[in-house]
Scaffold this motif. Structure first.
Motif, PDB file in Angstrom:
ATOM      1  N   ASP A  49      29.395  41.148  58.263  1.00 49.19           N
ATOM      2  CA  ASP A  49      28.970  40.388  57.085  1.00 49.19           C
ATOM      3  C   ASP A  49      29.772  40.788  55.844  1.00 49.19           C
ATOM      4  N   TYR A  50      29.995  42.082  55.674  1.00 47.38           N
ATOM      5  CA  TYR A  50      30.809  42.525  54.542  1.00 47.38           C
ATOM      6  C   TYR A  50      32.242  42.001  54.679  1.00 47.38           C
ATOM      7  N   GLY A  51      32.753  41.943  55.884  1.00 49.99           N
ATOM      8  CA  GLY A  51      34.097  41.428  56.098  1.00 49.99           C
ATOM      9  C   GLY A  51      34.210  39.953  55.749  1.00 49.99           C
TER      10      GLY A  51
ATOM     11  N   SER B  35      33.995  39.626  52.036  1.00 49.77           N
ATOM     12  CA  SER B  35      35.261  40.056  51.450  1.00 49.77           C
ATOM     13  C   SER B  35      36.309  38.955  51.550  1.00 49.77           C
ATOM     14  N   THR B  36      36.360  38.289  52.677  1.00 47.06           N
ATOM     15  CA  THR B  36      37.316  37.197  52.855  1.00 47.06           C
ATOM     16  C   THR B  36      37.026  36.054  51.886  1.00 47.06           C
ATOM     17  N   ARG B  37      35.738  35.699  51.745  1.00 43.22           N
ATOM     18  CA  ARG B  37      35.372  34.628  50.799  1.00 43.22           C
ATOM     19  C   ARG B  37      35.751  35.012  49.368  1.00 43.22           C
ATOM     20  N   GLU B  38      35.502  36.254  48.994  1.00 48.62           N
ATOM     21  CA  GLU B  38      35.840  36.704  47.644  1.00 48.62           C
ATOM     22  C   GLU B  38      37.354  36.693  47.435  1.00 48.62           C
ATOM     23  N   TRP B  39      38.109  37.086  48.444  1.00 50.41           N
ATOM     24  CA  TRP B  39      39.564  37.098  48.328  1.00 50.41           C
ATOM     25  C   TRP B  39      40.084  35.671  48.138  1.00 50.41           C
ATOM     26  N   VAL B  40      39.563  34.743  48.937  1.00 55.03           N
ATOM     27  CA  VAL B  40      39.977  33.338  48.798  1.00 55.03           C
ATOM     28  C   VAL B  40      39.596  32.808  47.416  1.00 55.03           C
ATOM     29  N   SER B  41      38.390  33.137  46.950  1.00 54.11           N
ATOM     30  CA  SER B  41      37.971  32.707  45.610  1.00 54.11           C
ATOM     31  C   SER B  41      38.896  33.268  44.542  1.00 54.11           C
ATOM     32  N   GLY B  42      39.270  34.526  44.672  1.00 50.22           N
ATOM     33  CA  GLY B  42      40.173  35.144  43.707  1.00 50.22           C
ATOM     34  C   GLY B  42      41.542  34.489  43.687  1.00 50.22           C
ATOM     35  N   VAL B  43      42.073  34.210  44.864  1.00 48.67           N
ATOM     36  CA  VAL B  43      43.392  33.561  44.940  1.00 48.67           C
ATOM     37  C   VAL B  43      43.324  32.153  44.364  1.00 48.67           C
ATOM     38  N   VAL B  44      42.270  31.417  44.691  1.00 49.32           N
ATOM     39  CA  VAL B  44      42.106  30.064  44.150  1.00 49.32           C
ATOM     40  C   VAL B  44      41.995  30.111  42.628  1.00 49.32           C
TER      41      VAL B  44
ATOM     42  N   ASN C  67      38.077  39.712  39.051  1.00 49.89           N
ATOM     43  CA  ASN C  67      36.789  40.245  39.510  1.00 49.89           C
ATOM     44  C   ASN C  67      36.554  39.948  40.991  1.00 49.89           C
ATOM     45  N   ALA C  68      36.908  38.750  41.426  1.00 51.77           N
ATOM     46  CA  ALA C  68      36.711  38.387  42.838  1.00 51.77           C
ATOM     47  C   ALA C  68      37.582  39.243  43.747  1.00 51.77           C
ATOM     48  N   LEU C  69      38.822  39.475  43.363  1.00 51.71           N
ATOM     49  CA  LEU C  69      39.696  40.317  44.183  1.00 51.71           C
ATOM     50  C   LEU C  69      39.217  41.762  44.196  1.00 51.71           C
ATOM     51  N   SER C  70      38.674  42.218  43.082  1.00 51.91           N
ATOM     52  CA  SER C  70      38.112  43.578  43.040  1.00 51.91           C
ATOM     53  C   SER C  70      36.906  43.693  43.974  1.00 51.91           C
TER      54      SER C  70
END
Length: 192
Positions: free
Chosen positions: A40-42, A45-54, A111-114
Motif C-alpha cells: 500500500d505504501y508503494g 508512493s507511485t501515485r504521489e510521484w506521478v502527481s509530483g511529475v504532473v 511536496n508530492a515528490l517529498s
C-alpha cells in the motif's frame, strides 16, 4: 490415577503445540500485514510521484505559456501603440496569474515528490525489517528494533512541528550552533 496423569501429560503436550502454533501464526500474520502495508505504501508512493511529475510539467507549461505570451505582447508594441489602462491591467493580471499558478504547481510537485520519497522509504523498511531481523536470536532486541521503527515512522504526526524541523535541519547538516561567548568573541574580532 494413571489415566489422569496420562491425560494431563497429553494435555500439556497439546497446550505446548497450541502455543507454538499460536506463535507461528502470529509471526506469519505480522509478516503478511507488513507485506500488505508495504504494498500500500508503494502504490501510494507511485501515485504521489506521478502527481509530483504532473505538477512540475504543469508548472513548466505555465511558465512556457507565460514566456510566449510576454514575447507576443512585446512584439505587438510599436511606436504608434497607445495601450489603455484596461489593456495593461489585463496583461499584468494574466502574467501574475500564470506566474502564481506555476509557483503553486512547483510547490505542490515538490511536496508530492517529498511524500513519494518518504512513502517509498517506509515501503522498503516494512518489506525488509522482518528479513533483516530474522537471524537475530535476541527477541528483546528484535522487538526494540520493531518498536523503534514504529515510533520513528508512525509516531511523529503529533510532535510539534518545531521539533521535526529542528531534527530535519540537523539531519541535513545545516544546523549548527555557536555558544554565545564564542559568538561575542567572533563579533568583537570583526570590529577590531
Amino acid at each position: 490415577m494413571n489415566i489422569l496423569s496420562s491425560n494431563k501429560a497429553d494435555a500439556e503436550v497439546l497446550l505446548l503445540n497450541i502455543r507454538q502454533l499460536h506463535a507461528s501464526v502470529e509471526k506469519t500474520s505480522s509478516k503478511a500485514a507488513a507485506a500488505i502495508l508495504a504494498k500500500d505504501y508503494g502504490s501510494y508512493s507511485t501515485r504521489e510521484w506521478v502527481s509530483g511529475v504532473v505538477a512540475y510539467v504543469a508548472g513548466f507549461g505555465a511558465l512556457l505559456w507565460l514566456a510566449v505570451y510576454l514575447v507576443n505582447t512585446i512584439a505587438a508594441i510599436s511606436s504608434n501603440f497607445s495601450p489603455t489602462w484596461q489593456y495593461v491591467a489585463l496583461k499584468l493580471g494574466l502574467t501574475v496569474t500564470a506566474a502564481v499558478a506555476a509557483g503553486v504547481a512547483f510547490q505542490f510537485g515538490s511536496n508530492a515528490l517529498s511524500r513519494a520519497g518518504t512513502n517509498k522509504r517506509v515501503q522498503l523498511e516494512l518489506g525488509t525489517i522482518g528479513t533483516f531481523l530474522s537471524d537475530v536470536g535476541d527477541e528483546d532486541k528484535v522487538e526494540k528494533a520493531k518498536l523503534d521503527f514504529v515510533d520513528r515512522t508512525f509516531g511523529r504526526a503529533w510532535e510539534p512541528a518545531s521539533k521535526r524541523d529542528a531534527e530535519k535541519a540537523s539531519d541535513n547538516g545545516f544546523n549548527f550552533t555557536v555558544p554565545a561567548d564564542k559568538l561575542v568573541d567572533m563579533i568583537s574580532k570583526f570590529k577590531a
